[in-house]
Write a protein that holds these residues in place. Structure first.
Motif, short mmCIF file in Angstrom:
data_model
loop_
_atom_site.label_atom_id
_atom_site.label_comp_id
_atom_site.label_asym_id
_atom_site.label_seq_id
_atom_site.Cartn_x
_atom_site.Cartn_y
_atom_site.Cartn_z
N PHE A 212 -3.52 50.14 27.99
CA PHE A 212 -3.48 49.59 29.37
C PHE A 212 -4.96 49.46 29.89
N ARG B 34 -0.38 48.24 40.26
CA ARG B 34 0.61 48.21 39.16
C ARG B 34 0.97 49.49 38.43
N VAL C 125 2.47 51.73 34.87
CA VAL C 125 2.79 51.83 33.50
C VAL C 125 3.82 52.85 33.42
N VAL D 9 4.05 53.66 25.79
CA VAL D 9 4.22 52.77 26.94
C VAL D 9 5.39 52.18 26.73
N GLN E 24 5.31 47.80 31.64
CA GLN E 24 4.08 47.60 32.40
C GLN E 24 4.27 46.52 33.12
#
Lengths: 325, 339
Positions: free
Chosen positions: B31, B232, B234, B241, B244
């Motif tokens: 990320f 944002r 995640v 992950v 996202q």
């Protein structure tokens, strides 16, 4: 309407503070200071408050796990406030508790079967080991576990499963009344909903009466019929759950509700941020205990302790200002 | 690395070598964080969210833990991009505090009980900025004022136990921000606090971010806090992950069944009027990291599970348009059915 199962009148619990060489009492922590409420059969009363509000002490005091300093506790019409131990035992069987921490509330050296069977032994339910084993198996199924789990130890289970074991133990003696003290706070988000649903199902199925103590307002709103809001040892507001959340009458409830973050980024609202910290319960403010953080406080608020009075049918608040909210 | 980016984590792997076996706490996590933005990392226990943040600070307890793969690219105040996994301990020490600072869940255990809060804040300032003790104390008082502690000068001589939980978290924030870092990692900073105090700390963090412009990597399990703080998000599950996205699309149309399940399982105060009889719980348990299910780790709890597909191999993290990513082989089908 069902009858009242538990009634609490002007309950007080002051913990002494000792100091000096002779350990004399030099002050007291007023953990619970004049709390009154009642719970009807089959009802869920939610008790919310922040740390230090006295909500846990209320839960333990009504079960006489700690002794009250003052006030009366009536269970099914009988005053149990001063009953000696032996006379209290039959009542103990009718009231149980579920704890917050599913890790420290189960003995790691006992099997799950023994943990759940222990209250049966204490209260002399189930004469033979076979009868008890059957009852344990039945309880495990009731809380969504498998009878095979009986021979395992607590460490083999996840947090949510352990909380189910704690619930099975509380249900073993077929109680009518359960104090659930933060039963989902220590659990993962995805597991909380499972346990809340389980408690709700059990309540329906077994006709349980619950005192549901928590700091998570959304969970309390969800499960409770009525909700009492505590602050510094006193009840600030008490109302039917939806009414309280939709139409809070006490400034503290209003601020508490607005502080809860809403899981929706498009919701924008005016937040009331309370200034400062909760005062010490050793030396609470005079008059209304909330006045030091209240945005509506007047000089008079320091003078009188506000009574919990009915402001709408079934809706009580302890605040002298009727011109707000 | 893109000019806007401050931090880029690429295929990070952190494994713990325990007596019972290898725990893949973080298993291929990628990320990025842009300058000045807030990225929330959401997950439950065992998701690897905290281990990821500790890896960025190079604070993984070793043994048993080790960063076994991947890169952590970070743009320093000097404009240079470095891979933090390759830095020596000495170089890393210059980054910590100066460029990246961290605050933790429990403000009591992260403060030293035998030093005054003034000494503790000043220590960091002296160490990183080479200031004299007097100057550092002056700056410490200024920082306490900045985080909204009344009578900051008097408070400098307080010990941590003389303060409430909320005050201690303010001190931690003052300490973390004293060297003006470009990235603040906040690991569940309000989880131990009461809700009215949590509201104070969240407001404070937002205000300080506006004034000082640092980026925040916000680790939490609380979806309400995410909605309030993040640009944002995640979402992590079992060391990977799974989704996202920007915060609004994530809450409006979660693509991964786990994200959707999480959002639906929390009771909501604002929707009390239209509530259902039962909460929509996610069945099953959070998996044991030693024995992760094969394929998609969420498959035993997923209502969209298809045998032979979901448990065959780990699904790739796919682009889903508009900068979104999702790790589910069935996300397109599921989205169509809903539409």
């Amino acid at each position: 309407m069902n009858g009242v199962l538990l009634e609490v009148k002007d309950l007080k619990k002051h913990f002494p503070i000792r100091g000096g060489v002779l350990s004399r009492v030099v002050g007291s922590v007023k953990a619970v200071d004049g709390v009154s409420f009642s719970i009807r059969k089959g009802e869920v009363l939610g008790l919310v408050g922040e740390s230090g509000s006295g909500k846990t002490t209320v839960g333990r005091t009504v079960l006489r796990l700690i002794e009250p300093t003052g006030g009366r506790i009536l269970f099914d019409g009988q005053d149990i406030t001063e009953l000696p131990r032996e006379k209290l035992r039959p009542f103990r069987r009718r009231m149980q508790i579920i704890f917050q921490d599913p890790f420290s509330s189960l003995n790691p050296r006992m099997t799950v079967g023994d943990i759940i069977a222990e209250p049966l032994l204490i209260h002399g339910i189930g004469k033979t080991p076979k009868e008890r084993t059957e009852r344990v198996a039945e309880l495990l199924k009731l809380v969504g576990l498998s009878p095979d789990h009986m021979r395992r130890y607590p460490h083999e289970f996840s947090g949510g499963q352990r909380q189910r074991i704690g619930i099975a133990r509380a249900l073993a003696v077929a109680p009518e009344f359960i104090v659930a003290d933060e039963p989902v706070s220590a659990l993962d988000v995805s597991i909380q909903a499972q346990v809340v649903n389980l408690l709700q199902d059990l309540k329906e199925e077994l006709g349980l009466t619950l005192l549901f103590i928590a700091h998570d307002l959304a969970v309390v709103e969800y499960i409770s019929d009525r909700v009492a809001v505590m602050y510094l040892g006193k009840v600030m507001e008490l109302a039917p759950a939806r009414e309280l959340y939709r139409n809070p009458k006490h400034p503290y409830t209003e601020a508490l509700l607005s502080a809860v973050p809403i899981p929706d980024p498009t919701v924008k609202r005016e937040r009331i941020v309370l200034q400062g910290d909760i005062p010490s319960p050793i030396n609470p403010p005079s008059g209304c205990v909330f006045r030091t953080r209240c945005r509506y406080a007047l000089p008079e608020c320091a003078q009188v302790v506000p009574e919990l009075k009915e402001v709408a049918p079934g809706h009580y608040k302890a605040c002298i200002r009727d011109d707000i909210l | 690395m893109d000019e806007k980016r401050l931090l880029e984590v690429k295929d990070l792997k952190v494994h713990f070598f325990t007596d019972d076996g290898v725990v893949k706490a973080v298993d291929g996590v990628s990320f990025h964080v842009n300058r000045g933005e807030t990225l929330a990392v959401v997950g439950e226990s065992g998701s690897g969210k905290s281990v990821t943040s500790l890896a960025i600070m190079r604070l993984i307890p070793s043994p048993p833990g080790r960063i076994v793969g991947g890169e952590i690219l970070f743009r320093g105040k000097d404009g240079k991009v470095r891979d933090l996994t390759k830095l020596s301990e000495q170089e890393m020490r210059r980054i910590r505090g100066n460029d990246i600072a961290m605050i933790f869940q429990e403000p009591m255990t992260s403060l030293n009980p035998v030093y005054t809060v003034g000494d503790q804040i000043a220590e960091a300032i002296m160490l990183h900025q080479g200031k004299s003790r007097k100057e550092a104390m002056e700056l410490a008082a200024h920082m306490l004022e900045l985080v909204g502690i009344p009578e900051p000068r008097k408070r400098l001589s307080n010990y941590p136990h003389q303060m409430s939980g909320g005050m201690r978290q303010r001190v931690m924030i003052a300490m973390a921000l004293s060297c003006n870092p470009s990235l603040l990692i906040a690991d569940e900073p309000t989880t131990a606090l009461d809700v009215t105090i949590q509201a104070q700390i969240l407001e404070l963090m937002k205000k300080l971010q506006e004034e000082l412009g640092m980026a925040i990597l916000f680790i939490t399990h609380n979806l309400g806090v995410v909605a309030e703080m993040a640009d944002r998000v995640v979402v992590m599950y079992a060391g990977r992950v799974v989704e996202q996205a920007d915060v609004v699309p994530l809450f409006q149309e979660p693509l991964h069944p786990y994200t959707r399940g999480l959002l639906r399982s929390v009771p909501r105060l604002d929707l009390a009027a239209e509530r259902k009889e039962r909460l929509e719980a996610i069945p099953g348990n959070v998996p044991n990291p030693l024995y992760l299910p094969p394929g998609c780790a969420f498959h035993p709890r997923c209502k969209h599970f298809v045998a032979g597909l979901c448990d065959a191999e780990v699904p790739p993290l796919e682009d889903a348009g508009d900068g979104r990513q999702v790790r589910c082989v069935r996300w397109r089908e599921i989205r169509e059915v809903r539409a």
